[in-house]
Enzyme design. Structure first.
Site, PDB file in Angstrom:
ATOM      1  N   CYS A   1      18.084  70.285  49.969  1.00 52.71           N
ATOM      2  CA  CYS A   1      17.856  68.742  49.609  1.00 52.71           C
ATOM      3  C   CYS A   1      16.901  68.418  48.630  1.00 52.71           C
ATOM      4  O   CYS A   1      17.125  67.822  47.562  1.00 52.71           O
ATOM      5  CB  CYS A   1      17.486  68.204  51.261  1.00 52.71           C
ATOM      6  SG  CYS A   1      18.639  68.304  52.230  1.00 52.71           S
TER       7      CYS A   1
ATOM      8  N   ARG B   1      17.682  65.458  45.837  1.00 52.91           N
ATOM      9  CA  ARG B   1      18.955  65.264  45.900  1.00 52.91           C
ATOM     10  C   ARG B   1      19.527  64.317  47.053  1.00 52.91           C
ATOM     11  O   ARG B   1      20.117  63.155  47.194  1.00 52.91           O
ATOM     12  CB  ARG B   1      20.180  66.173  45.711  1.00 52.91           C
ATOM     13  CG  ARG B   1      20.294  67.044  46.868  1.00 52.91           C
ATOM     14  CD  ARG B   1      21.604  67.870  47.086  1.00 52.91           C
ATOM     15  NE  ARG B   1      21.641  68.445  48.226  1.00 52.91           N
ATOM     16  CZ  ARG B   1      22.197  68.127  49.403  1.00 52.91           C
ATOM     17  NH1 ARG B   1      22.746  66.946  49.278  1.00 52.91           N
ATOM     18  NH2 ARG B   1      21.863  68.952  50.461  1.00 52.91           N
TER      19      ARG B   1
ATOM     20  N   ASN C   1       8.365  66.343  53.305  1.00 54.85           N
ATOM     21  CA  ASN C   1       8.541  67.001  51.632  1.00 54.85           C
ATOM     22  C   ASN C   1       7.223  66.324  50.970  1.00 54.85           C
ATOM     23  O   ASN C   1       6.851  67.289  50.189  1.00 54.85           O
ATOM     24  CB  ASN C   1       9.844  66.280  51.418  1.00 54.85           C
ATOM     25  CG  ASN C   1      11.138  66.606  51.996  1.00 54.85           C
ATOM     26  OD1 ASN C   1      11.822  65.601  52.320  1.00 54.85           O
ATOM     27  ND2 ASN C   1      11.315  67.758  52.621  1.00 54.85           N
TER      28      ASN C   1
ATOM     29  N   SER D   1      19.878  63.903  62.496  1.00 59.20           N
ATOM     30  CA  SER D   1      21.166  64.005  62.256  1.00 59.20           C
ATOM     31  C   SER D   1      21.627  65.379  61.809  1.00 59.20           C
ATOM     32  O   SER D   1      21.142  65.716  60.535  1.00 59.20           O
ATOM     33  CB  SER D   1      21.666  62.701  61.383  1.00 59.20           C
ATOM     34  OG  SER D   1      21.357  61.678  62.040  1.00 59.20           O
TER      35      SER D   1
END
Length: 264
Positions: A146, A166, A177, A263
């Protein structure tokens, strides 16, 4: 951390509702950027409590080049559990690409060691880049990267880092992050004899999952508090020698944790 709340509010107010791989559904925007001056405090979210232990251990795990969750499990970190196979393996994910990128001639390229050397020898280079996105191996990864690529920049004795992400799970993933790459920038700056400058966070698809809308609304009601300060052991001069005990967070006074489902 007003910048983070601004992102969340922008997506809720202006995003496009989309279906997604997990079946949960998202509201997303494409293309967004946040900037954090690392001289003004460590950008660890204060509008909900974050598990700093997980953030630090995950970063150290990446830097080891490790792709098995055993190290994480041994340190009570469970953030990768959902994606690991029965042996704890994740395939050639971040750590492998950072430290062992496979070249066509059979060599393995240590991108992290290379970029440290280049920052020291040629700080004005525009090639201070590390990529985790390897098209030849994406299908073998438990989860494609990611946070896909990051670049360093040196100016006025300060080291800055820009990340291109992304795909960004704004409620659960992005706070991790931000803190992880801010810490990496500080560590890199120390071992290269520089001060930490800015962390610039650039997004592709930045999204809120539909089952996080209520939690996001709650978080937006909270007033951000003063940022904490991250103390790093000044004796460590080798990036790969850092240990968990080399980091100490001071002055972290967050609002309570907000629970939300991942998720997968």
């Amino acid at each position: 951390m007003k910048a983070y709340l601004d992102l969340m509010r922008h997506v809720l107010d202006n995003g496009t509702d989309k279906s997604d791989r997990t079946g949960t559904g998202t509201r997303s925007v494409f293309g967004y950027q946040m900037r954090f001056d690392l001289g003004k405090g460590f950008p660890l979210l204060t509008t909900k409590k974050l598990h700093l232990r997980s953030i630090i251990h995950e970063l150290l795990w990446f830097l080891k080049g490790d792709t098995n969750i055993k190290y994480l499990k041994d340190n009570n970190v469970s953030i990768w559990d959902e994606w690991a196979d029965e042996n704890g393996d994740l395939g050639p994910v971040y750590g492998y690409q950072w430290r062992n990128w496979p070249a066509p001639d059979g060599r393995h390229i240590d991108q992290i060691a290379n970029v440290v050397e280049q920052i020291k020898k040629n700080p004005d280079s525009r090639r201070l880049i590390v990529s985790a996105w390897n098209p030849a191996l994406v299908d073998e990864m438990a989860l494609p990267p990611c946070h896909a690529l990051f670049q360093f920049y040196v100016a006025d004795g300060k080291l800055s880092c820009q990340l291109y992400q992304r795909s960004a799970d704004i409620f659960l993933g992005v706070p991790f992050n931000i803190a992880s790459y801010a810490l990496l920038t500080m560590m890199m700056a120390q071992v290269c004899g520089l001060e930490a400058g800015e962390f610039v966070h650039t997004f592709g698809d930045a999204h809120l999952y539909r089952n996080h809308f209520e939690q996001a609304a709650l978080q937006l009601e909270r007033e951000p508090r003063a940022l904490p300060v991250m103390k790093i052991n000044p004796e460590v001069k080798d990036l790969f020698s850092f240990k968990f005990e080399d980091f100490e967070l001071e002055g972290y006074d967050p609002h309570p944790h907000i629970k939300a489902a991942v998720s997968v």
